[in-house]
Design a protein around this motif. Structure first.
Motif, PDB file in Angstrom:
ATOM      1  N   ARG A 130      29.219  28.511  79.333  1.00  0.00           N
ATOM      2  CA  ARG A 130      28.767  27.334  78.588  1.00  0.00           C
ATOM      3  C   ARG A 130      27.537  27.583  77.733  1.00  0.00           C
ATOM      4  O   ARG A 130      27.145  26.738  76.946  1.00  0.00           O
ATOM      5  N   SER A 131      26.890  28.755  77.906  1.00  0.00           N
ATOM      6  CA  SER A 131      25.698  29.080  77.126  1.00  0.00           C
ATOM      7  C   SER A 131      25.571  30.598  77.037  1.00  0.00           C
ATOM      8  O   SER A 131      26.379  31.327  77.600  1.00  0.00           O
ATOM      9  N   HIS A 132      24.528  31.047  76.359  1.00  0.00           N
ATOM     10  CA  HIS A 132      24.239  32.477  76.250  1.00  0.00           C
ATOM     11  C   HIS A 132      23.161  32.894  77.238  1.00  0.00           C
ATOM     12  O   HIS A 132      22.603  33.983  77.130  1.00  0.00           O
ATOM     13  N   ASP A 133      22.870  32.048  78.214  1.00  0.00           N
ATOM     14  CA  ASP A 133      21.865  32.329  79.247  1.00  0.00           C
ATOM     15  C   ASP A 133      22.557  32.985  80.441  1.00  0.00           C
ATOM     16  O   ASP A 133      23.166  32.312  81.266  1.00  0.00           O
ATOM     17  N   ILE A 134      22.476  34.317  80.529  1.00  0.00           N
ATOM     18  CA  ILE A 134      23.197  35.040  81.572  1.00  0.00           C
ATOM     19  C   ILE A 134      22.714  34.657  82.962  1.00  0.00           C
ATOM     20  O   ILE A 134      23.504  34.624  83.904  1.00  0.00           O
ATOM     21  N   GLY A 135      21.443  34.333  83.108  1.00  0.00           N
ATOM     22  CA  GLY A 135      20.916  33.921  84.410  1.00  0.00           C
ATOM     23  C   GLY A 135      21.521  32.619  84.899  1.00  0.00           C
ATOM     24  O   GLY A 135      21.691  32.411  86.094  1.00  0.00           O
ATOM     25  N   ALA A 136      21.890  31.750  83.981  1.00  0.00           N
ATOM     26  CA  ALA A 136      22.518  30.481  84.342  1.00  0.00           C
ATOM     27  C   ALA A 136      24.027  30.625  84.499  1.00  0.00           C
ATOM     28  O   ALA A 136      24.646  29.934  85.303  1.00  0.00           O
ATOM     29  N   LEU A 148      28.098  44.234  80.030  1.00  0.00           N
ATOM     30  CA  LEU A 148      28.349  43.282  78.951  1.00  0.00           C
ATOM     31  C   LEU A 148      27.616  43.660  77.690  1.00  0.00           C
ATOM     32  O   LEU A 148      26.778  44.549  77.679  1.00  0.00           O
ATOM     33  N   ASP A 149      27.949  42.954  76.624  1.00  0.00           N
ATOM     34  CA  ASP A 149      27.386  43.211  75.303  1.00  0.00           C
ATOM     35  C   ASP A 149      25.957  42.687  75.233  1.00  0.00           C
ATOM     36  O   ASP A 149      25.717  41.495  75.425  1.00  0.00           O
ATOM     37  N   ALA A 150      25.022  43.568  74.949  1.00  0.00           N
ATOM     38  CA  ALA A 150      23.606  43.201  74.893  1.00  0.00           C
ATOM     39  C   ALA A 150      23.325  42.161  73.807  1.00  0.00           C
ATOM     40  O   ALA A 150      22.444  41.321  73.972  1.00  0.00           O
ATOM     41  N   GLY A 151      24.066  42.189  72.713  1.00  0.00           N
ATOM     42  CA  GLY A 151      23.802  41.276  71.613  1.00  0.00           C
ATOM     43  C   GLY A 151      24.306  39.862  71.817  1.00  0.00           C
ATOM     44  O   GLY A 151      23.958  38.964  71.065  1.00  0.00           O
ATOM     45  N   ALA A 152      25.110  39.643  72.838  1.00  0.00           N
ATOM     46  CA  ALA A 152      25.716  38.328  73.036  1.00  0.00           C
ATOM     47  C   ALA A 152      24.934  37.432  73.993  1.00  0.00           C
ATOM     48  O   ALA A 152      25.268  36.268  74.150  1.00  0.00           O
ATOM     49  N   TRP A 153      23.903  37.967  74.629  1.00  0.00           N
ATOM     50  CA  TRP A 153      23.197  37.224  75.680  1.00  0.00           C
ATOM     51  C   TRP A 153      21.700  37.191  75.436  1.00  0.00           C
ATOM     52  O   TRP A 153      21.144  38.114  74.870  1.00  0.00           O
ATOM     53  N   GLU A 154      21.078  36.135  75.920  1.00  0.00           N
ATOM     54  CA  GLU A 154      19.625  36.013  75.841  1.00  0.00           C
ATOM     55  C   GLU A 154      19.002  36.761  77.013  1.00  0.00           C
ATOM     56  O   GLU A 154      19.473  36.647  78.132  1.00  0.00           O
ATOM     57  N   GLU A 155      17.982  37.521  76.768  1.00  0.00           N
ATOM     58  CA  GLU A 155      17.171  38.171  77.795  1.00  0.00           C
ATOM     59  C   GLU A 155      17.961  38.681  78.991  1.00  0.00           C
ATOM     60  O   GLU A 155      18.036  38.043  80.027  1.00  0.00           O
ATOM     61  N   LEU A 156      18.533  39.845  78.851  1.00  0.00           N
ATOM     62  CA  LEU A 156      19.340  40.422  79.925  1.00  0.00           C
ATOM     63  C   LEU A 156      18.463  41.122  80.960  1.00  0.00           C
ATOM     64  O   LEU A 156      17.728  42.044  80.628  1.00  0.00           O
ATOM     65  N   PRO A 157      18.553  40.698  82.207  1.00  0.00           N
ATOM     66  CA  PRO A 157      17.858  41.431  83.267  1.00  0.00           C
ATOM     67  C   PRO A 157      18.670  42.679  83.624  1.00  0.00           C
ATOM     68  O   PRO A 157      19.814  42.827  83.194  1.00  0.00           O
ATOM     69  N   THR A 158      18.108  43.562  84.417  1.00  0.00           N
ATOM     70  CA  THR A 158      18.857  44.739  84.852  1.00  0.00           C
ATOM     71  C   THR A 158      19.604  44.466  86.148  1.00  0.00           C
ATOM     72  O   THR A 158      20.481  45.230  86.530  1.00  0.00           O
ATOM     73  N   ARG A 159      19.247  43.381  86.815  1.00  0.00           N
ATOM     74  CA  ARG A 159      19.952  42.985  88.033  1.00  0.00           C
ATOM     75  C   ARG A 159      19.640  41.532  88.349  1.00  0.00           C
ATOM     76  O   ARG A 159      18.634  40.981  87.931  1.00  0.00           O
ATOM     77  N   PRO A 187      30.654  30.345  73.951  1.00  0.00           N
ATOM     78  CA  PRO A 187      30.323  28.987  74.385  1.00  0.00           C
ATOM     79  C   PRO A 187      30.611  27.908  73.348  1.00  0.00           C
ATOM     80  O   PRO A 187      30.928  26.782  73.699  1.00  0.00           O
ATOM     81  N   HIS A 188      30.545  28.254  72.056  1.00  0.00           N
ATOM     82  CA  HIS A 188      30.759  27.257  71.000  1.00  0.00           C
ATOM     83  C   HIS A 188      32.231  26.878  70.806  1.00  0.00           C
ATOM     84  O   HIS A 188      32.536  25.961  70.059  1.00  0.00           O
ATOM     85  N   ALA A 189      33.141  27.562  71.472  1.00  0.00           N
ATOM     86  CA  ALA A 189      34.576  27.309  71.273  1.00  0.00           C
ATOM     87  C   ALA A 189      34.942  25.887  71.674  1.00  0.00           C
ATOM     88  O   ALA A 189      34.401  25.338  72.639  1.00  0.00           O
ATOM     89  N   THR A 190      35.875  25.305  70.946  1.00  0.00           N
ATOM     90  CA  THR A 190      36.380  23.986  71.320  1.00  0.00           C
ATOM     91  C   THR A 190      37.245  24.158  72.571  1.00  0.00           C
ATOM     92  O   THR A 190      37.778  25.252  72.821  1.00  0.00           O
ATOM     93  N   PRO A 191      37.434  23.111  73.347  1.00  0.00           N
ATOM     94  CA  PRO A 191      38.295  23.231  74.527  1.00  0.00           C
ATOM     95  C   PRO A 191      39.704  23.719  74.190  1.00  0.00           C
ATOM     96  O   PRO A 191      40.264  24.528  74.919  1.00  0.00           O
ATOM     97  N   GLU A 192      40.265  23.245  73.088  1.00  0.00           N
ATOM     98  CA  GLU A 192      41.616  23.665  72.710  1.00  0.00           C
ATOM     99  C   GLU A 192      41.661  25.154  72.374  1.00  0.00           C
ATOM    100  O   GLU A 192      42.562  25.876  72.799  1.00  0.00           O
TER     101      GLU A 192
END
Length: 174
Positions: free
Chosen positions: A47-53, A74-85, A122-127
């Motif tokens: 639902r978002s680009h927040d990997i922690g959530a 995963l792709d580093a460019g698709a997520w906000e602030e990627l932790p290592t674990r 996350p921006h995709a419509t449900p359909e």
């Protein structure tokens, strides 16, 4: 807390094609075949680009079907602030990030057992998300993730730099 004395036996992907979506759960579809001959093993719609959530719900859902997840790529460019674990359900899940832009997430259980999931933006419509997730789990599907997202209208076009060709006169040369 996970009981380390309880033996866990590897499982196959679930045979049930549909389960009721519960509030707060990951939106996930897994292939329902035992052969794993496809390019993708399933699809995930965060639902978002927040990997922690987003990642804890995905890992909980996958652990229910596949057993403990050790690593996520995963792709580093698709997520906000990627932790290592991340610690999820009292287990450490290592996160590997790569600048690949391939619209997938790689799940590892055990030493060499990998599952590849399409990541629906996350921006995709449900359909559109439903269509992309359905294509990802079709029996015998050999279509790459990026093409599925393009075909279902869920992939945003990446901005193309508008850089002018360099002629050597850019530094004030006259």
């Amino acid at each position: 807390m996970a009981d380390p004395d309880t033996p866990w036996a590897p499982q196959l992907l679930p045979d049930a094609a549909h389960q009721a979506v519960r509030p707060g759960t990951a939106l996930l579809r897994l292939v329902t075949t035992h052969t794993r001959e496809q390019v993708l093993d399933g699809a995930w719609w965060p639902r978002s680009h927040d990997i922690g959530a987003e990642l804890p719900g995905l890992i909980a859902a996958l652990t229910e079907h596949l057993g403990p997840v050790l690593r996520v790529g995963l792709d580093a460019g698709a997520w906000e602030e990627l932790p290592t674990r991340l610690v999820i359900d009292d287990r450490v899940v290592h996160i590997d990030s790569f600048p690949v832009g391939d619209d997938t997430i790689l799940i590892t259980r055990g030493d060499q057992d990998h599952f590849t999931l399409l990541v629906v933006p996350p921006h995709a419509t449900p359909e559109a998300a439903r269509a992309a997730m359905g294509r990802a789990v079709q029996a015998g599907n050999v279509t790459q993730a990026e093409q599925i997202l393009i075909d279902t209208g869920t992939r945003r076009a990446h901005p193309v730099p508008t850089e002018e060709p360099q002629t050597g006169r850019e530094r004030g040369e006259r």
